[in-house]
Design an enzyme around this catalytic site. Sequence first.
Site, PDB file in Angstrom:
ATOM      1  N   LYS A  90       0.839  -1.215   0.000  1.00 36.74           N
ATOM      2  CA  LYS A  90       0.000   0.000   0.000  1.00 36.74           C
ATOM      3  C   LYS A  90       0.864   1.251   0.000  1.00 36.74           C
ATOM      4  CE  LYS A  90       0.455   1.436   4.464  1.00 36.74           C
ATOM      5  NZ  LYS A  90       0.861   2.772   4.898  1.00 36.74           N
ATOM      6  N   ARG A 126       2.684  10.065   4.365  1.00 34.56           N
ATOM      7  CA  ARG A 126       3.989  10.516   3.852  1.00 34.56           C
ATOM      8  C   ARG A 126       4.241   9.943   2.457  1.00 34.56           C
ATOM      9  NH1 ARG A 126       5.885   8.928   9.110  1.00 34.56           N
ATOM     10  NH2 ARG A 126       5.308   6.857   8.413  1.00 34.56           N
TER      11      ARG A 126
HETATM   12  N1  LIG Z   1       3.474   7.201  11.163  1.00 37.15           N
HETATM   13  C1  LIG Z   1       2.414   6.430  10.996  1.00 37.15           C
HETATM   14  O1  LIG Z   1       1.297   6.947  10.952  1.00 37.15           O
HETATM   15  C2  LIG Z   1       2.578   4.929  10.882  1.00 37.15           C
HETATM   16  C3  LIG Z   1       1.460   4.134  11.099  1.00 37.15           C
HETATM   17  C4  LIG Z   1       1.568   2.751  10.975  1.00 37.15           C
HETATM   18  C5  LIG Z   1       2.793   2.180  10.661  1.00 37.15           C
HETATM   19  N2  LIG Z   1       3.860   2.983  10.468  1.00 37.15           N
HETATM   20  C6  LIG Z   1       5.137   2.313  10.168  1.00 37.15           C
HETATM   21  O2  LIG Z   1       5.939   2.359  11.345  1.00 37.15           O
HETATM   22  C7  LIG Z   1       7.321   2.446  11.004  1.00 37.15           C
HETATM   23  C8  LIG Z   1       7.911   3.669  11.695  1.00 37.15           C
HETATM   24  O3  LIG Z   1       7.230   4.810  11.186  1.00 37.15           O
HETATM   25  P1  LIG Z   1       7.254   6.222  11.899  1.00 37.15           P
HETATM   26  O4  LIG Z   1       6.126   6.994  11.335  1.00 37.15           O
HETATM   27  O5  LIG Z   1       7.328   6.101  13.364  1.00 37.15           O
HETATM   28  O6  LIG Z   1       8.619   6.801  11.316  1.00 37.15           O
HETATM   29  P2  LIG Z   1       9.321   8.163  11.695  1.00 37.15           P
HETATM   30  O7  LIG Z   1      10.079   8.579  10.517  1.00 37.15           O
HETATM   31  O8  LIG Z   1       8.357   9.105  12.308  1.00 37.15           O
HETATM   32  O9  LIG Z   1      10.341   7.727  12.850  1.00 37.15           O
HETATM   33  C9  LIG Z   1      11.260   6.675  12.679  1.00 37.15           C
HETATM   34  C10 LIG Z   1      11.997   6.496  13.986  1.00 37.15           C
HETATM   35  O10 LIG Z   1      12.822   5.336  13.911  1.00 37.15           O
HETATM   36  C11 LIG Z   1      14.081   5.674  14.442  1.00 37.15           C
HETATM   37  N3  LIG Z   1      15.088   4.833  13.823  1.00 37.15           N
HETATM   38  C12 LIG Z   1      15.468   4.820  12.542  1.00 37.15           C
HETATM   39  N4  LIG Z   1      16.443   3.926  12.371  1.00 37.15           N
HETATM   40  C13 LIG Z   1      16.672   3.374  13.586  1.00 37.15           C
HETATM   41  C14 LIG Z   1      17.565   2.397  14.075  1.00 37.15           C
HETATM   42  N5  LIG Z   1      18.443   1.821  13.254  1.00 37.15           N
HETATM   43  N6  LIG Z   1      17.516   2.060  15.367  1.00 37.15           N
HETATM   44  C15 LIG Z   1      16.645   2.652  16.181  1.00 37.15           C
HETATM   45  N7  LIG Z   1      15.774   3.582  15.792  1.00 37.15           N
HETATM   46  C16 LIG Z   1      15.798   3.935  14.502  1.00 37.15           C
HETATM   47  C17 LIG Z   1      14.272   7.140  14.090  1.00 37.15           C
HETATM   48  O11 LIG Z   1      15.192   7.737  14.973  1.00 37.15           O
HETATM   49  C18 LIG Z   1      12.882   7.679  14.314  1.00 37.15           C
HETATM   50  O12 LIG Z   1      12.706   8.010  15.669  1.00 37.15           O
HETATM   51  C19 LIG Z   1       7.367   2.529   9.469  1.00 37.15           C
HETATM   52  O13 LIG Z   1       7.637   1.253   8.964  1.00 37.15           O
HETATM   53  C20 LIG Z   1       5.966   2.968   9.081  1.00 37.15           C
HETATM   54  O14 LIG Z   1       5.604   2.504   7.798  1.00 37.15           O
HETATM   55  C21 LIG Z   1       3.800   4.339  10.582  1.00 37.15           C
HETATM   56  O1  LIG Z   2       2.262   8.092   6.306  1.00 33.97           O
HETATM   57  P1  LIG Z   2       2.422   6.765   5.619  1.00 33.97           P
HETATM   58  O2  LIG Z   2       2.225   6.867   4.149  1.00 33.97           O
HETATM   59  O3  LIG Z   2       3.723   6.104   6.017  1.00 33.97           O
HETATM   60  O4  LIG Z   2       1.254   5.808   6.172  1.00 33.97           O
HETATM   61  C1  LIG Z   2       1.065   5.701   7.540  1.00 33.97           C
HETATM   62  C2  LIG Z   2       0.310   4.450   7.928  1.00 33.97           C
HETATM   63  O5  LIG Z   2       0.965   3.299   7.474  1.00 33.97           O
HETATM   64  C3  LIG Z   2      -1.126   4.445   7.498  1.00 33.97           C
HETATM   65  O6  LIG Z   2      -1.759   3.277   7.971  1.00 33.97           O
END
Ligand SMILES: NC(=O)c1ccc[n+]([C@@H]2O[C@H](COP(=O)([O-])OP(=O)(O)OC[C@H]3O[C@@H](n4cnc5c(N)ncnc54)[C@H](O)[C@@H]3O)[C@@H](O)[C@H]2O)c1
Ligand SMILES: O=P(O)(O)OC[C@H](O)CO
Length: 338
Positions: free
Chosen positions: A195, A259
């Site tokens: 997705k 994003r």
């Molecule tokens: N943001 C959302 O709404 C959301 C929702 C569901 C799933 N996700 C998934 O969750 C995961 C994280 O997303 P996010 O939004 O929190 O990302 P983000 O960019 O907001 O933050 C990523 C975090 O991971 C840390 N990080 C990166 N590399 C690292 C490492 N080697 N060791 C330890 N920490 C490390 C960074 O310092 C940062 O704090 C992604 O795979 C994303 O697809 C995000």
């Molecule tokens: O902001 P995105 O595109 O990484 O999506 C965030 C979450 O995965 C939505 O479920």
Amino acid sequence: MSIAILGAGAWGTAVAIAAARHPAQHQVTLWVRDATQAQHMRTHRSNQRYLDGVLLPQNVHIVDGALSDAVGNADLVILGTPVAALRPMLTTLDKMGLQVPVVWLCKGIEPAQASTAIGLLPHEVQRQAAPNIVSGVLSGPSFALEVAQNLPTALVAASEHQHVQDMLIGAFHGKHIRVYGNNDMIGVEVGGAIKNVLAIATGICDGLQLGLNARAALITRGLAEMSRFGVALGGQASTFMGLSGVGDLVLTATGGLSRNRKVGLLLAEGHPLGDILAKLGHVAEGVYCARSVEQRAQQIGVEMPITSAVVRLLEGRTSAQELVLQLLERDPGSESLR
Ligand SMILES: NC(=O)c1ccc[n+]([C@@H]2O[C@H](COP(=O)([O-])OP(=O)(O)OC[C@H]3O[C@@H](n4cnc5c(N)ncnc54)[C@H](O)[C@@H]3O)[C@@H](O)[C@H]2O)c1
Ligand SMILES: O=P(O)(O)OC[C@H](O)CO
């Protein structure tokens, strides 16, 4: 329950807030990689970098430093980092001899490593890097900000182990969050990864102002692409009709908070990918996994025209306008998923 969440990006922080607010009043430890950020979060009870303005409940205990300090008393460990950090984190936890379940939140495919030659789904990485760990994945349509704001959300807890599904339901299911169990880790992880690539494609489509008909067509054909790929890898077709499939696809492809969608919108405006990623401030997993998905699809003989078009654009081999023409000029075909 005592829950350790490792990684304090947007999603790790939001999940920590949700666990801490749960009526069962879990004890939550949030491990922050950066010591300065950790100190700021302790002092201000907020993650200024990712979820500014949302206060961390008092039962979120912020730690930095050694991972062993964070997971010491945990009943459940949740990895909140991007896919890129999954292998090193799991390797460390495995070496520590961790006895409690580990669940990840990341949505993507690990790029091919020297040791693997092909991109792996998160549970495949775990089998290689941490074979002794009992695992699961928490996925589904969920923007971090909305979860942190207590808005209604439905998640999927996938694991081969019923007790891991039950732990996740016990950790998060409540007035604001519904958690559905699922035993199809392949399907749930494929949905979460693909997705993101499709949201880039939809962002491009909307950025070029191709209209709502085009967007609906792209999402629907993207879902077919996701399902073909996932079923070929051993996922269940029904999973792609669920929250982690069509649910997360619709949210990410159309939601203004995504994003990945934003990357597509800016690519359509002609911004260079490097500039977009430098300014994004968050991980957009679709950018990092599109090529791995395409390679893996080629290996198993699955056609993924939308993913391949996104890869060509990300690699600078085509423009957004050419990409649309290439998709429209494809030969006619049957609508069936196969
Ligand atoms: N943001 C959302 O709404 C959301 C929702 C569901 C799933 N996700 C998934 O969750 C995961 C994280 O997303 P996010 O939004 O929190 O990302 P983000 O960019 O907001 O933050 C990523 C975090 O991971 C840390 N990080 C990166 N590399 C690292 C490492 N080697 N060791 C330890 N920490 C490390 C960074 O310092 C940062 O704090 C992604 O795979 C994303 O697809 C995000
Ligand atoms: O902001 P995105 O595109 O990484 O999506 C965030 C979450 O995965 C939505 O479920």
